[in-house]
Design a protein around this motif. Structure first.
Motif, PDB file in Angstrom:
ATOM      1  N   GLU A  78       0.835  -1.211   0.000  1.00 16.17           N
ATOM      2  CA  GLU A  78       0.000   0.000   0.000  1.00 16.17           C
ATOM      3  C   GLU A  78       0.862   1.250   0.000  1.00 16.17           C
ATOM      4  O   GLU A  78       0.564   2.220  -0.707  1.00 16.17           O
ATOM      5  CB  GLU A  78      -0.938  -0.008   1.202  1.00 16.17           C
ATOM      6  N   LEU A  79       1.946   1.253   0.769  1.00 13.25           N
ATOM      7  CA  LEU A  79       2.836   2.410   0.785  1.00 13.25           C
ATOM      8  C   LEU A  79       3.446   2.634  -0.599  1.00 13.25           C
ATOM      9  O   LEU A  79       3.492   3.757  -1.102  1.00 13.25           O
ATOM     10  CB  LEU A  79       3.933   2.252   1.836  1.00 13.25           C
ATOM     11  N   MET A  80       3.865   1.556  -1.252  1.00 15.94           N
ATOM     12  CA  MET A  80       4.429   1.706  -2.597  1.00 15.94           C
ATOM     13  C   MET A  80       3.373   2.187  -3.591  1.00 15.94           C
ATOM     14  O   MET A  80       3.673   2.990  -4.478  1.00 15.94           O
ATOM     15  CB  MET A  80       5.071   0.393  -3.058  1.00 15.94           C
ATOM     16  N   GLU A  81       2.128   1.728  -3.446  1.00 18.44           N
ATOM     17  CA  GLU A  81       1.056   2.213  -4.322  1.00 18.44           C
ATOM     18  C   GLU A  81       0.825   3.712  -4.121  1.00 18.44           C
ATOM     19  O   GLU A  81       0.644   4.453  -5.088  1.00 18.44           O
ATOM     20  CB  GLU A  81      -0.240   1.439  -4.062  1.00 18.44           C
ATOM     21  N   GLN A  82       0.860   4.152  -2.882  1.00 17.79           N
ATOM     22  CA  GLN A  82       0.691   5.575  -2.589  1.00 17.79           C
ATOM     23  C   GLN A  82       1.868   6.396  -3.121  1.00 17.79           C
ATOM     24  O   GLN A  82       1.678   7.516  -3.613  1.00 17.79           O
ATOM     25  CB  GLN A  82       0.512   5.799  -1.082  1.00 17.79           C
ATOM     26  N   MET A  83       3.053   5.843  -3.060  1.00 17.90           N
ATOM     27  CA  MET A  83       4.219   6.528  -3.635  1.00 17.90           C
ATOM     28  C   MET A  83       4.047   6.685  -5.142  1.00 17.90           C
ATOM     29  O   MET A  83       4.291   7.757  -5.692  1.00 17.90           O
ATOM     30  CB  MET A  83       5.503   5.740  -3.329  1.00 17.90           C
ATOM     31  N   ARG A  84       3.635   5.616  -5.798  1.00 19.74           N
ATOM     32  CA  ARG A  84       3.444   5.671  -7.245  1.00 19.74           C
ATOM     33  C   ARG A  84       2.388   6.708  -7.617  1.00 19.74           C
ATOM     34  O   ARG A  84       2.582   7.506  -8.534  1.00 19.74           O
ATOM     35  CB  ARG A  84       3.059   4.295  -7.786  1.00 19.74           C
ATOM     36  N   LEU A  85       1.264   6.726  -6.891  1.00 17.93           N
ATOM     37  CA  LEU A  85       0.201   7.697  -7.161  1.00 17.93           C
ATOM     38  C   LEU A  85       0.686   9.138  -7.016  1.00 17.93           C
ATOM     39  O   LEU A  85       0.207  10.034  -7.712  1.00 17.93           O
ATOM     40  CB  LEU A  85      -0.981   7.471  -6.214  1.00 17.93           C
ATOM     41  N   ARG A  86       1.628   9.364  -6.112  1.00 18.24           N
ATOM     42  CA  ARG A  86       2.135  10.712  -5.847  1.00 18.24           C
ATOM     43  C   ARG A  86       3.390  11.053  -6.654  1.00 18.24           C
ATOM     44  O   ARG A  86       3.973  12.113  -6.488  1.00 18.24           O
ATOM     45  CB  ARG A  86       2.421  10.859  -4.354  1.00 18.24           C
ATOM     46  N   GLY A  87       3.835  10.116  -7.487  1.00 14.66           N
ATOM     47  CA  GLY A  87       5.024  10.353  -8.306  1.00 14.66           C
ATOM     48  C   GLY A  87       6.318  10.356  -7.518  1.00 14.66           C
ATOM     49  O   GLY A  87       7.302  10.965  -7.933  1.00 14.66           O
ATOM     50  N   ILE A  88       6.343   9.656  -6.380  1.00 13.39           N
ATOM     51  CA  ILE A  88       7.545   9.568  -5.547  1.00 13.39           C
ATOM     52  C   ILE A  88       8.283   8.286  -5.940  1.00 13.39           C
ATOM     53  O   ILE A  88       7.713   7.203  -5.880  1.00 13.39           O
ATOM     54  CB  ILE A  88       7.177   9.553  -4.049  1.00 13.39           C
ATOM     55  N   SER A  89       9.538   8.420  -6.333  1.00 16.52           N
ATOM     56  CA  SER A  89      10.262   7.235  -6.811  1.00 16.52           C
ATOM     57  C   SER A  89      11.562   7.003  -6.050  1.00 16.52           C
ATOM     58  O   SER A  89      12.591   6.692  -6.628  1.00 16.52           O
ATOM     59  CB  SER A  89      10.524   7.345  -8.312  1.00 16.52           C
ATOM     60  N   ILE A  90      11.521   7.132  -4.741  1.00 18.12           N
ATOM     61  CA  ILE A  90      12.667   6.810  -3.883  1.00 18.12           C
ATOM     62  C   ILE A  90      12.877   5.291  -3.948  1.00 18.12           C
ATOM     63  O   ILE A  90      11.914   4.531  -3.817  1.00 18.12           O
ATOM     64  CB  ILE A  90      12.385   7.238  -2.428  1.00 18.12           C
ATOM     65  N   PRO A  91      14.112   4.833  -4.139  1.00 18.74           N
ATOM     66  CA  PRO A  91      14.353   3.389  -4.178  1.00 18.74           C
ATOM     67  C   PRO A  91      13.845   2.697  -2.902  1.00 18.74           C
ATOM     68  O   PRO A  91      14.036   3.199  -1.798  1.00 18.74           O
ATOM     69  CB  PRO A  91      15.875   3.278  -4.287  1.00 18.74           C
ATOM     70  N   VAL A  92      13.197   1.536  -3.100  1.00 16.24           N
ATOM     71  CA  VAL A  92      12.622   0.765  -2.000  1.00 16.24           C
ATOM     72  C   VAL A  92      13.179  -0.652  -2.014  1.00 16.24           C
ATOM     73  O   VAL A  92      13.203  -1.306  -3.060  1.00 16.24           O
ATOM     74  CB  VAL A  92      11.080   0.693  -2.107  1.00 16.24           C
ATOM     75  N   ILE A  93      13.612  -1.104  -0.837  1.00 18.54           N
ATOM     76  CA  ILE A  93      13.944  -2.510  -0.616  1.00 18.54           C
ATOM     77  C   ILE A  93      12.989  -3.018   0.461  1.00 18.54           C
ATOM     78  O   ILE A  93      12.899  -2.437   1.542  1.00 18.54           O
ATOM     79  CB  ILE A  93      15.394  -2.704  -0.150  1.00 18.54           C
ATOM     80  N   VAL A  94      12.255  -4.080   0.154  1.00 18.24           N
ATOM     81  CA  VAL A  94      11.362  -4.692   1.132  1.00 18.24           C
ATOM     82  C   VAL A  94      12.182  -5.642   1.995  1.00 18.24           C
ATOM     83  O   VAL A  94      12.949  -6.458   1.473  1.00 18.24           O
ATOM     84  CB  VAL A  94      10.210  -5.445   0.423  1.00 18.24           C
ATOM     85  N   VAL A  95      12.031  -5.527   3.314  1.00 15.31           N
ATOM     86  CA  VAL A  95      12.711  -6.399   4.268  1.00 15.31           C
ATOM     87  C   VAL A  95      11.620  -7.049   5.117  1.00 15.31           C
ATOM     88  O   VAL A  95      10.983  -6.387   5.932  1.00 15.31           O
ATOM     89  CB  VAL A  95      13.696  -5.620   5.161  1.00 15.31           C
ATOM     90  N   THR A  96      11.393  -8.347   4.896  1.00 17.55           N
ATOM     91  CA  THR A  96      10.279  -9.023   5.554  1.00 17.55           C
ATOM     92  C   THR A  96      10.712 -10.305   6.249  1.00 17.55           C
ATOM     93  O   THR A  96      11.668 -10.961   5.815  1.00 17.55           O
ATOM     94  CB  THR A  96       9.152  -9.328   4.538  1.00 17.55           C
ATOM     95  N   GLN A  97      10.011 -10.656   7.305  1.00 16.99           N
ATOM     96  CA  GLN A  97      10.265 -11.902   8.037  1.00 16.99           C
ATOM     97  C   GLN A  97       9.427 -13.060   7.512  1.00 16.99           C
ATOM     98  O   GLN A  97       9.530 -14.164   8.016  1.00 16.99           O
ATOM     99  CB  GLN A  97       9.954 -11.708   9.524  1.00 16.99           C
TER     100      GLN A  97
END
Length: 149
Positions: A78-97
């Motif tokens: 959801e956070l990445m979807e909101q970034m895309r909608l707002r035109g924010i393209s900061i590199p993202v690495i998902v870190v999950t357990q």
């Protein structure tokens, strides 16, 4: 390098932050513990060089009236979807357990492939975090180095 960690589990966040501070030079690290907190930080401070994003976290910070500590399975998506909608393209690495999602029907590799398709302009990869091993550290280091090249 300015890094934002969006993570609700304190031990995991602390381990990631310690790794970053011990292994990278010239960095600053900030953190948030919810989907809403992460989104607010990214929108108001879009100068981050990297976001390390948990996949499952609460929607609201503990200080907010709507707080419920039940994690949302796809809050990171959801956070990445909101970034895309707002035109924010900061590199993202998902870190999950989690090695799988949706009751085991979606493996981590499949999730990463989906994110590569949907968020190709800023999604850089996925790390499986396990506090009992050191593998996540070398995997994270490799991804960060690939972003810096």
């Amino acid at each position: 390098m300015k890094i934002l960690i969006v993570e609700d589990q304190a031990d995991k966040k602390d381990n990631i932050e310690k790794y970053l501070l011990d292994n990278l030079s010239d960095i600053s690290v900030n953190d948030c513990c919810s989907l809403r907190g992460g989104l607010k930080e990214v929108v108001t401070n879009p100068t981050y060089d990297l976001i390390l994003l948990d996949m499952s976290m609460p929607n609201f910070d503990p200080s907010e009236a709507y707080y419920d500590d039940s994690p949302e399975s796809y809050a990171g998506k959801e956070l990445m979807e909101q970034m895309r909608l707002r035109g924010i393209s900061i590199p993202v690495i998902v870190v999950t357990q989690y090695s799988s999602f949706e009751g085991g029907s979606v493996a981590l590799d499949g999730l990463s492939e989906m994110f590569s398709d949907q968020f190709s302009d800023f999604y850089k990869g996925c790390i499986y975090y396990n506090s009992a091993t050191e593998n996540w550290k070398s995997d994270l280091g490799k991804l960060i180095n690939s972003i810096n090249e």
